[in-house]
Scaffold this motif. Structure first.
Motif, mmCIF file in Angstrom:
data_model
loop_
_atom_site.group_PDB
_atom_site.id
_atom_site.type_symbol
_atom_site.label_atom_id
_atom_site.label_comp_id
_atom_site.label_asym_id
_atom_site.label_seq_id
_atom_site.Cartn_x
_atom_site.Cartn_y
_atom_site.Cartn_z
ATOM 1 N N GLN A 53 0.820 -1.207 0.000
ATOM 2 C CA GLN A 53 0.000 0.000 0.000
ATOM 3 C C GLN A 53 0.853 1.255 0.000
ATOM 4 O O GLN A 53 0.560 2.216 -0.721
ATOM 5 C CB GLN A 53 -0.914 -0.022 1.224
ATOM 6 C CG GLN A 53 -1.802 1.194 1.379
ATOM 7 C CD GLN A 53 -2.806 1.041 2.508
ATOM 8 O OE1 GLN A 53 -3.470 0.030 2.610
ATOM 9 N NE2 GLN A 53 -2.898 2.049 3.367
ATOM 10 N N GLN A 66 0.821 4.437 -2.780
ATOM 11 C CA GLN A 66 0.583 5.821 -2.362
ATOM 12 C C GLN A 66 1.749 6.724 -2.759
ATOM 13 O O GLN A 66 1.549 7.849 -3.239
ATOM 14 C CB GLN A 66 0.358 5.868 -0.852
ATOM 15 C CG GLN A 66 -0.950 5.222 -0.422
ATOM 16 C CD GLN A 66 -1.113 5.182 1.088
ATOM 17 O OE1 GLN A 66 -0.146 5.305 1.832
ATOM 18 N NE2 GLN A 66 -2.341 5.015 1.540
ATOM 19 N N SER A 117 -2.639 11.186 5.998
ATOM 20 C CA SER A 117 -3.445 9.970 5.964
ATOM 21 C C SER A 117 -4.384 9.946 7.160
ATOM 22 O O SER A 117 -4.080 10.498 8.223
ATOM 23 C CB SER A 117 -2.544 8.730 5.972
ATOM 24 O OG SER A 117 -3.301 7.546 5.889
ATOM 25 N N THR A 169 -7.582 7.227 8.961
ATOM 26 C CA THR A 169 -8.321 5.975 8.861
ATOM 27 C C THR A 169 -9.796 6.258 8.568
ATOM 28 O O THR A 169 -10.307 7.352 8.827
ATOM 29 C CB THR A 169 -8.220 5.146 10.147
ATOM 30 O OG1 THR A 169 -8.914 5.825 11.206
ATOM 31 C CG2 THR A 169 -6.771 4.910 10.544
ATOM 32 N N TRP A 201 -5.223 10.787 2.139
ATOM 33 C CA TRP A 201 -5.436 9.346 2.006
ATOM 34 C C TRP A 201 -6.376 8.885 3.118
ATOM 35 O O TRP A 201 -6.162 9.199 4.286
ATOM 36 C CB TRP A 201 -4.127 8.581 2.122
ATOM 37 C CG TRP A 201 -3.189 8.736 0.964
ATOM 38 C CD1 TRP A 201 -2.014 9.430 0.930
ATOM 39 C CD2 TRP A 201 -3.347 8.163 -0.336
ATOM 40 N NE1 TRP A 201 -1.431 9.337 -0.302
ATOM 41 C CE2 TRP A 201 -2.223 8.555 -1.111
ATOM 42 C CE3 TRP A 201 -4.321 7.358 -0.930
ATOM 43 C CZ2 TRP A 201 -2.053 8.173 -2.440
ATOM 44 C CZ3 TRP A 201 -4.146 6.977 -2.257
ATOM 45 C CH2 TRP A 201 -3.033 7.372 -2.995
ATOM 46 N N VAL A 239 -7.697 5.382 4.724
ATOM 47 C CA VAL A 239 -7.244 3.986 4.711
ATOM 48 C C VAL A 239 -8.026 3.173 5.746
ATOM 49 O O VAL A 239 -8.823 3.707 6.514
ATOM 50 C CB VAL A 239 -5.726 3.911 4.995
ATOM 51 C CG1 VAL A 239 -4.936 4.670 3.936
ATOM 52 C CG2 VAL A 239 -5.396 4.487 6.374
ATOM 53 N N GLU A 240 -7.742 1.874 5.739
ATOM 54 C CA GLU A 240 -8.339 0.925 6.687
ATOM 55 C C GLU A 240 -9.869 0.927 6.621
ATOM 56 O O GLU A 240 -10.551 1.000 7.638
ATOM 57 C CB GLU A 240 -7.841 1.191 8.110
ATOM 58 C CG GLU A 240 -6.357 0.925 8.282
ATOM 59 C CD GLU A 240 -5.899 1.001 9.725
ATOM 60 O OE1 GLU A 240 -6.764 0.992 10.635
ATOM 61 O OE2 GLU A 240 -4.677 1.067 9.947
ATOM 62 N N HIS A 277 -6.829 -6.936 5.500
ATOM 63 C CA HIS A 277 -5.672 -6.439 6.239
ATOM 64 C C HIS A 277 -4.950 -7.624 6.871
ATOM 65 O O HIS A 277 -5.586 -8.528 7.430
ATOM 66 C CB HIS A 277 -6.134 -5.466 7.320
ATOM 67 C CG HIS A 277 -5.041 -4.652 7.920
ATOM 68 N ND1 HIS A 277 -4.120 -5.162 8.809
ATOM 69 C CD2 HIS A 277 -4.718 -3.335 7.750
ATOM 70 C CE1 HIS A 277 -3.286 -4.213 9.166
ATOM 71 N NE2 HIS A 277 -3.623 -3.085 8.534
ATOM 72 N N TYR A 333 -7.657 1.827 -0.150
ATOM 73 C CA TYR A 333 -7.282 3.210 0.137
ATOM 74 C C TYR A 333 -7.961 4.127 -0.872
ATOM 75 O O TYR A 333 -8.067 3.815 -2.053
ATOM 76 C CB TYR A 333 -5.761 3.388 0.057
ATOM 77 C CG TYR A 333 -5.103 2.475 -0.954
ATOM 78 C CD1 TYR A 333 -5.020 2.814 -2.300
ATOM 79 C CD2 TYR A 333 -4.597 1.243 -0.565
ATOM 80 C CE1 TYR A 333 -4.449 1.967 -3.231
ATOM 81 C CE2 TYR A 333 -4.023 0.378 -1.489
ATOM 82 C CZ TYR A 333 -3.946 0.752 -2.817
ATOM 83 O OH TYR A 333 -3.394 -0.107 -3.754
ATOM 84 N N SER A 344 -6.626 -0.719 -4.145
ATOM 85 C CA SER A 344 -6.410 -1.693 -3.077
ATOM 86 C C SER A 344 -5.287 -2.636 -3.455
ATOM 87 O O SER A 344 -4.899 -2.737 -4.627
ATOM 88 C CB SER A 344 -7.692 -2.495 -2.812
ATOM 89 O OG SER A 344 -7.984 -3.336 -3.913
#
Length: 693
Positions: free
Chosen positions: A291, A295, A319, A321, A481, A483-484, A509, A528, A541
């Motif tokens: 990842q 990015q 970034s 989450t 970004w 993410v998660e 993950h 992401y 992804s």
């Protein structure tokens, strides 16, 4: 005269990024430099054509030269002068008045505006005091010797001037005329320049291979609704791919470990305000990558291709989450250009005497959330607060109450009066409330409370800016970004079943792989999103690269028919490398960069939000003879054959194919209510569409 075309800005942007050194006036030279690797190539606008120069490039350094120009007549004054325009700029032409040039004068004086002419003449200085500093060519003019009318122009449906207001429907019906405007020239040339720089960055600097993938494919599970195309085999249909998702994964299996494509994609999703049925994405896939690698690649790509007339980008991008985005902004695509974050104030009200607040905190997911609107009591009116409360109830079944904690005058609310002094003090301290600020408070289930405040945060920002408050710098570009993301989400139609939050090829993950087989609803993904100023401009992804895990996700978790994807599962069993990728939505990205109100303003020949082309009147009927080879029958409704141009024009005028963050409406909550349900507004579920959403 003024320089209405504004091409000074246009061509600084166009030429600047691809020149090795900055040249003085922006439109001053016909030579541009494009660095492809270590080789320098010269681009000449006047090669292969009958002209010697463009209208916008001539300067005092060209005095005395005989030149040939081609372009459109933009303006004529008193039969003495005319302004000639081409893609590069404007120049003033002196219409000869002597008898020996009577034919030239007659041609130039009688040719309608927007006619195309070819002129030959000498570059001379303008008389002292008649220079126009607003025109890059304002120090000189052309003394005409010969002229030829290449094509006369009939009366236009609208003037080709940026300050002339024209409806979007009229612009789309006569798109070829609208394309002559300076703004459309700027938008499309900037788009072209950015794509060229992206190709250079990916192919020449980082070894990517540009590979075209099929447009005719088959219908497969795991994405948005696709267009179907009949074939000559009875009962069999092609499908137009919504993205090259499967093909790019198969290219990784095939050993092309760095692929990209400027891909045309199709989605039959009906009335989507921010989309149209065909669109373009910059599609990227890599093998042996994680990842962080994807990015970093995208950050470098955008920085390299970023227009020079915009504020430079700073990398790496911040970034956040998925959970943080929902908690602080109420959306997974937050606009971080301004504050007004959502704050949980549940602890302040643990021992409150206000019954409905106390009862809400007793529920498992109960929470009390707030946002603070700076200067809200000063700039927002009573009707605005009524609209806020009405919107929250109608679309979220959620009560929202304004609190006036430090306001002068008579601005009060029922809930403010019920607060104890220690509760007021705690709120003022935690939220840093200033004079004339207003706090919006809601109590409810955590996700729903965040969602409603997230929507109201954006709407209140629009209201404040409409009334002169500067919150978001229009020249600022805030990338982020997210993410998660969760790997799966409950289906709207049946919450007991799961569907992919992104698409079914997204890898779990690594820390949550064990949950895939026991509690899949808790699994985070390696997905992401790239967000710009509150709009999603890219998504991707890391993929599942093992057939066994992919089959389990499809068959057991999502309950899909794996036979439809047997080709992909088989390929993953034949030594598929670990791989991942991303797709950038080119239309939306350029729309945001240019500050355009609609993605249609950055597409040469767009369609309406219902998929109509007003210029050609597509889609249209075909004859029974044309349909017969495809073994299908078309049911024609006689009374629906009256969709004439006028009705389609009305549709375009009422459509809103725009970015929500750029929309201005009379009622700020009206656009949120269009075709939206409380469930949809409660939490924006990521599209199941591969990569580009």
């Amino acid at each position: 005269m003024p320089f209405p075309w504004g091409l000074c800005l246009v061509y600084k942007n166009w030429a600047g990024p691809i020149r090795k050194k900055i040249l003085p006036p922006i439109l001053g030279s016909s030579t541009r430099y494009l660095m492809l690797g270590a080789q320098k190539r010269t681009s000449d606008f006047n090669s292969f054509v009958v002209r010697t120069n463009t209208c916008g490039e001539l300067r005092s350094s060209h005095l005395g030269q005989e030149v040939t120009l081609c372009g459109w007549i933009q303006y004529r004054r008193q039969s003495l002068f005319l302004i000639l325009r081409d893609f590069h700029g404007l120049i003033q032409v002196v219409i000869p008045q002597d008898e020996s040039a009577a034919s030239v004068k007659k041609l130039l004086c009688e040719a309608p505006i927007e006619s195309v002419v070819q002129l030959t003449g000498t570059v001379i200085s303008r008389p002292p005091g008649q220079e126009n500093p607003k025109m890059p060519t304002g120090e000189i003019e052309i003394k005409v010797k010969t002229a030829e009318l290449l094509n006369s122009c009939k009366k236009l449906p609208f003037e080709i001037k940026d300050f002339m207001k024209k409806t979007e429907a009229l612009r789309m019906k006569f798109r070829y005329l609208d394309l002559r405007s300076s703004q459309m020239q700027y938008n499309l040339r900037l788009r072209s320049q950015m794509v060229m720089k992206m190709r250079e960055y990916l192919c020449n600097l980082h070894g990517f291979v540009d590979i075209e993938t099929p447009t005719l494919f088959k219908k497969t599970p795991g994405g948005a609704k696709e267009f179907v195309v009949p074939s000559r085999e009875p009962g069999k249909f092609y499908s137009l791919p919504q993205s090259p998702q499967q093909f790019k994964q198969l290219l990784m299996v095939g050993g092309f470990d760095r692929y990209f494509q400027v891909a045309r994609c199709y989605r039959d999703e009906g009335s989507k305000p921010e989309r149209q049925p065909e669109f373009t994405q910059v599609d990227i896939e890599m093998s042996f990558v994680d990842q962080a690698g994807i990015q970093k690649l995208i950050e470098g790509l955008l920085q390299y291709s970023w227009p020079k007339d915009k504020n430079p980008l700073t990398i790496p991008f911040p970034s956040m989450t998925y959970t943080e985005a929902l908690d602080f902004y109420g959306t997974d695509k937050p606009d971080t250009r301004f504050g007004m974050k959502i704050v949980d104030v549940s602890d302040i009200f643990r021992n409150t005497e206000i019954e409905f607040l106390r009862d809400m905190l007793k529920k498992p997911q109960g929470a009390i959330k707030t946002i603070c609107i700076p200067g809200g009591a000063k700039y927002l009116k009573s009707k605005d607060f009524e609209a806020i409360k009405e919107f929250a109830v109608n679309h979220f079944n959620q009560e929202v109450s304004p609190l006036f904690l430090k306001t002068s005058g008579s601005r009060k609310s029922p809930l403010t009066k019920l607060l104890k002094e220690e509760e007021k003090s705690a709120l003022i301290s935690l939220l840093r409330v200033q004079e004339e600020d207003v706090v919006l408070l809601t109590a409810g289930e955590h996700n729903k409370a965040c969602s409603v405040l997230g929507k109201l945060r954006l709407e209140c920002a629009d209201l404040l800016e409409d009334r002169g408050v500067v919150l978001r710098d229009p020249a600022a570009f805030h990338f982020l970004w997210v993410v998660e993301f969760p790997l799966f989400l409950p289906k709207e139609e049946d919450p007991r079943e799961l569907e992919s939050a992104h698409h079914p090829f997204t890898a779990p993950h690594p820390s949550d792989v064990h949950l895939l087989y026991t509690e899949p609803e808790k699994v985070r993904s390696l997905h992401y999103d790239l967000v710009l100023n509150g709009s999603e401009v890219g998504g991707g992804s890391i993929r599942i690269h093992k057939a066994e895990q992919q089959q389990y996700v499809l068959e057991t978790v999502l309950k899909e028919d794996v036979k439809l994807l047997s080709h992909l599962l088989q390929a993953l069993d034949f030594g598929a490398p670990p791989h991942g990728g991303i797709a950038l939505g080119l239309d939306r990205l350029v729309c945001l960069i240019t500050g355009s109100p609609s993605i249609r303003d950055v597409i040469a020949f767009p369609k309406t939000f219902r998929g109509h082309d007003l210029m050609s009147n597509a889609p249209d009927y075909v004859t029974p003879e044309d349909i017969d080879p495809y073994h299908i029958q078309v049911k024609r409704a006689e009374d629906t054959d009256s969709t004439d141009v006028q009705s389609v024009v009305c549709e375009a005028e009422s459509s809103r194919l725009v970015l929500p963050s750029l929309t201005k409406t009379e009622n700020p909550f009206e656009k949120l209510a269009l075709d939206q349900t409380p469930e949809l507004l409660d939490r924006r579920k990521p599209s199941r569409s591969p990569d580009n959403k």
